[in-house]
Design a protein around this motif. Structure first.
Motif, PDB file in Angstrom:
ATOM      1  N   GLN A   2      62.420 -20.171 -32.507  1.00 45.13           N
ATOM      2  CA  GLN A   2      61.006 -19.840 -32.635  1.00 45.13           C
ATOM      3  C   GLN A   2      60.728 -18.431 -32.133  1.00 45.13           C
ATOM      4  N   ARG A   3      61.391 -18.040 -31.043  1.00 45.61           N
ATOM      5  CA  ARG A   3      61.216 -16.671 -30.537  1.00 45.61           C
ATOM      6  C   ARG A   3      61.648 -15.649 -31.584  1.00 45.61           C
ATOM      7  N   GLN A   4      62.760 -15.919 -32.278  1.00 46.17           N
ATOM      8  CA  GLN A   4      63.214 -14.974 -33.282  1.00 46.17           C
ATOM      9  C   GLN A   4      62.228 -14.899 -34.447  1.00 46.17           C
ATOM     10  N   ARG A   5      61.597 -16.010 -34.780  1.00 50.26           N
ATOM     11  CA  ARG A   5      60.581 -15.995 -35.827  1.00 50.26           C
ATOM     12  C   ARG A   5      59.351 -15.193 -35.389  1.00 50.26           C
ATOM     13  N   VAL A   6      58.984 -15.314 -34.122  1.00 48.34           N
ATOM     14  CA  VAL A   6      57.876 -14.506 -33.602  1.00 48.34           C
ATOM     15  C   VAL A   6      58.231 -13.025 -33.680  1.00 48.34           C
ATOM     16  N   ALA A   7      59.468 -12.680 -33.300  1.00 47.14           N
ATOM     17  CA  ALA A   7      59.902 -11.284 -33.378  1.00 47.14           C
ATOM     18  C   ALA A   7      59.845 -10.782 -34.817  1.00 47.14           C
ATOM     19  N   LEU A   8      60.222 -11.634 -35.768  1.00 47.66           N
ATOM     20  CA  LEU A   8      60.145 -11.259 -37.181  1.00 47.66           C
ATOM     21  C   LEU A   8      58.693 -11.096 -37.606  1.00 47.66           C
ATOM     22  N   ALA A   9      57.814 -11.984 -37.148  1.00 42.43           N
ATOM     23  CA  ALA A   9      56.391 -11.856 -37.455  1.00 42.43           C
ATOM     24  C   ALA A   9      55.831 -10.541 -36.933  1.00 42.43           C
ATOM     25  N   MET A  10      56.228 -10.152 -35.726  1.00 40.67           N
ATOM     26  CA  MET A  10      55.787  -8.877 -35.155  1.00 40.67           C
ATOM     27  C   MET A  10      56.259  -7.711 -36.008  1.00 40.67           C
ATOM     28  N   ALA A  11      57.515  -7.783 -36.459  1.00 36.05           N
ATOM     29  CA  ALA A  11      58.082  -6.686 -37.247  1.00 36.05           C
ATOM     30  C   ALA A  11      57.376  -6.536 -38.590  1.00 36.05           C
ATOM     31  N   LEU A  12      56.997  -7.669 -39.195  1.00 35.93           N
ATOM     32  CA  LEU A  12      56.434  -7.633 -40.548  1.00 35.93           C
ATOM     33  C   LEU A  12      54.914  -7.486 -40.577  1.00 35.93           C
ATOM     34  N   ALA A  13      54.279  -7.675 -39.428  1.00 37.31           N
ATOM     35  CA  ALA A  13      52.816  -7.732 -39.399  1.00 37.31           C
ATOM     36  C   ALA A  13      52.160  -6.477 -39.968  1.00 37.31           C
ATOM     37  N   CYS A  14      52.756  -5.327 -39.708  1.00 34.19           N
ATOM     38  CA  CYS A  14      52.163  -4.069 -40.176  1.00 34.19           C
ATOM     39  C   CYS A  14      52.722  -3.632 -41.527  1.00 34.19           C
ATOM     40  N   GLU A  15      53.438  -4.529 -42.188  1.00 33.13           N
ATOM     41  CA  GLU A  15      53.955  -4.308 -43.535  1.00 33.13           C
ATOM     42  C   GLU A  15      54.769  -3.015 -43.665  1.00 33.13           C
ATOM     43  N   PRO A  16      55.851  -2.906 -42.892  1.00 32.28           N
ATOM     44  CA  PRO A  16      56.693  -1.701 -42.977  1.00 32.28           C
ATOM     45  C   PRO A  16      57.425  -1.633 -44.312  1.00 32.28           C
ATOM     46  N   LYS A  17      57.852  -0.431 -44.655  1.00 30.56           N
ATOM     47  CA  LYS A  17      58.619  -0.231 -45.885  1.00 30.56           C
ATOM     48  C   LYS A  17      60.079  -0.655 -45.706  1.00 30.56           C
ATOM     49  N   LEU A  18      60.566  -0.562 -44.464  1.00 31.73           N
ATOM     50  CA  LEU A  18      61.968  -0.866 -44.162  1.00 31.73           C
ATOM     51  C   LEU A  18      62.044  -1.836 -42.994  1.00 31.73           C
ATOM     52  N   LEU A  19      62.785  -2.931 -43.169  1.00 33.67           N
ATOM     53  CA  LEU A  19      63.065  -3.859 -42.082  1.00 33.67           C
ATOM     54  C   LEU A  19      64.484  -3.600 -41.595  1.00 33.67           C
ATOM     55  N   ILE A  20      64.621  -3.288 -40.312  1.00 31.79           N
ATOM     56  CA  ILE A  20      65.930  -3.142 -39.689  1.00 31.79           C
ATOM     57  C   ILE A  20      66.213  -4.426 -38.930  1.00 31.79           C
ATOM     58  N   ALA A  21      67.237  -5.154 -39.358  1.00 34.09           N
ATOM     59  CA  ALA A  21      67.591  -6.433 -38.739  1.00 34.09           C
ATOM     60  C   ALA A  21      68.937  -6.268 -38.052  1.00 34.09           C
TER      61      ALA A  21
ATOM     62  N   ALA B 172      50.695 -18.838 -30.580  1.00 36.73           N
ATOM     63  CA  ALA B 172      49.988 -17.612 -30.211  1.00 36.73           C
ATOM     64  C   ALA B 172      49.557 -17.633 -28.744  1.00 36.73           C
ATOM     65  N   ARG B 173      49.267 -18.817 -28.215  1.00 37.04           N
ATOM     66  CA  ARG B 173      48.837 -18.933 -26.810  1.00 37.04           C
ATOM     67  C   ARG B 173      50.015 -19.018 -25.844  1.00 37.04           C
ATOM     68  N   ALA B 174      51.214 -19.249 -26.374  1.00 33.53           N
ATOM     69  CA  ALA B 174      52.383 -19.490 -25.530  1.00 33.53           C
ATOM     70  C   ALA B 174      53.000 -18.181 -25.038  1.00 33.53           C
ATOM     71  N   PHE B 175      53.834 -18.317 -24.005  1.00 37.65           N
ATOM     72  CA  PHE B 175      54.675 -17.231 -23.533  1.00 37.65           C
ATOM     73  C   PHE B 175      56.084 -17.438 -24.103  1.00 37.65           C
ATOM     74  N   ALA B 176      56.878 -16.397 -24.104  1.00 34.31           N
ATOM     75  CA  ALA B 176      58.186 -16.442 -24.765  1.00 34.31           C
ATOM     76  C   ALA B 176      59.071 -17.563 -24.225  1.00 34.31           C
ATOM     77  N   HIS B 177      59.023 -17.813 -22.913  1.00 34.06           N
ATOM     78  CA  HIS B 177      59.910 -18.822 -22.324  1.00 34.06           C
ATOM     79  C   HIS B 177      59.491 -20.241 -22.680  1.00 34.06           C
ATOM     80  N   GLU B 178      58.329 -20.411 -23.273  1.00 29.33           N
ATOM     81  CA  GLU B 178      57.814 -21.738 -23.575  1.00 29.33           C
ATOM     82  C   GLU B 178      58.203 -22.235 -24.965  1.00 29.33           C
ATOM     83  N   ILE B 179      58.913 -21.436 -25.730  1.00 31.87           N
ATOM     84  CA  ILE B 179      59.329 -21.849 -27.064  1.00 31.87           C
ATOM     85  C   ILE B 179      60.838 -21.677 -27.203  1.00 31.87           C
ATOM     86  N   SER B 180      61.403 -22.246 -28.261  1.00 29.80           N
ATOM     87  CA  SER B 180      62.863 -22.222 -28.451  1.00 29.80           C
ATOM     88  C   SER B 180      63.345 -20.846 -28.910  1.00 29.80           C
TER      89      SER B 180
END
Length: 266
Positions: A154-173, A143-151
């Motif tokens: 891990q960045r893709q997992r963060v992007a997935l966390a962002m997408a799911l955080a608001c509990e959407p009805k549809l995930l577009i991958a 959470a404290r890191a910047f995007a370039h500081e992780i693999s």
């Protein structure tokens, strides 16, 4: 109940070139649909049109109803209300979706705060929970890191966390594993599959690889040159493809048999 209803969707450039041509399909609540085709088939443009995110110089016509909201030609205020709440997207390359100048935790926190009204400690706890659900180690450090500081994984997992955080009805991958190593790709597919099943979400999964699509979807729409070529249950498409283009995709799919066995075991 139909969650996404696309009717006659056409995407053209400003000089009249048609990139998506009269495309129609539906996604029901909790259903998993795969959009498959080679590069340039119009898959990604279709997903961008669904959320009103087409690049400058492109326009969409036809009808796209997402959870009852018409997104074609909708004002930005209406589209902003739809994004995150009704549908969220994970792109192929997370560096294009993540702000390189903003800490990752803040990037998850901002849409969460807008949607939920959370502030302070409850918001920080929600961000931590979002990172934990995508199996990221040391979520507070991430959470404290910047995007370039992780693999990249891990960045893709963060992007997935962002997408799911608001509990959407549809995930577009949109090709969410293409840029990852094979082993990391398998872990990411397993993660998406498990989270979607747990939340009973609908999925629109875009890929050029039929074997990948078979791991996480139940129905497939094959696209070529901006048009729908063939549509049906993934097992039917694989076992008895009707079109020559689909047969070529089946023939080139890697580890397709194991992918289908994985889906059968669900």
């Amino acid at each position: 109940m139909t969650l996404l209803d696309v009717r006659g969707l056409t995407v053209r450039t400003s000089d009249g070139l048609t990139l998506v041509d009269d495309l129609s399909f539906t996604v029901a609540g909790g259903e998993r649909l795969g959009l498959i085709g080679e590069s340039g088939s119009g898959k990604s443009l279709t997903t961008l049109a669904v959320l009103g995110l087409l690049p400058d110089g492109m326009t969409a016509t036809g009808s796209v109803e997402l959870a009852g909201t018409q997104t074609v030609g909708a004002p930005e205020k209406r589209l902003t209300a739809v994004r995150g709440r009704d549908a969220a997207v994970v792109f192929q390359e997370p560096l294009t979706a993540l702000d390189p100048l903003m800490r990752l935790g803040r990037q998850i926190a901002e849409p969460l705060a807008r949607r939920t009204g959370l502030r302070g400690r409850p918001l920080r706890e929600a961000v931590r929970a979002a990172l934990e659900q995508v199996r990221l180690p040391e979520p507070d450090r991430i959470a404290r890191a910047f995007a370039h500081e992780i693999s990249g994984g891990q960045r893709q997992r963060v992007a997935l966390a962002m997408a799911l955080a608001c509990e959407p009805k549809l995930l577009i991958a949109d090709e969410p594993t293409t840029a990852l190593d094979v082993s990391v790709q398998a872990e990411m597919l397993e993660l998406i599959d498990g989270l979607v099943e747990e939340r009973e979400m609908a999925v629109l999964f875009v890929s050029h690889d039929l074997a990948v699509v078979a791991k996480v979807t139940d129905r497939v729409l094959v696209m070529k040159d901006g048009r729908a070529v063939e549509e049906g249950a993934v097992h039917g498409i694989v076992s008895a493809p009707q079109e020559e283009y689909t047969r070529a995709l089946v023939a080139s799919a890697r580890k397709l048999e194991s992918a289908l066995d994985l889906r059968s075991a669900r």
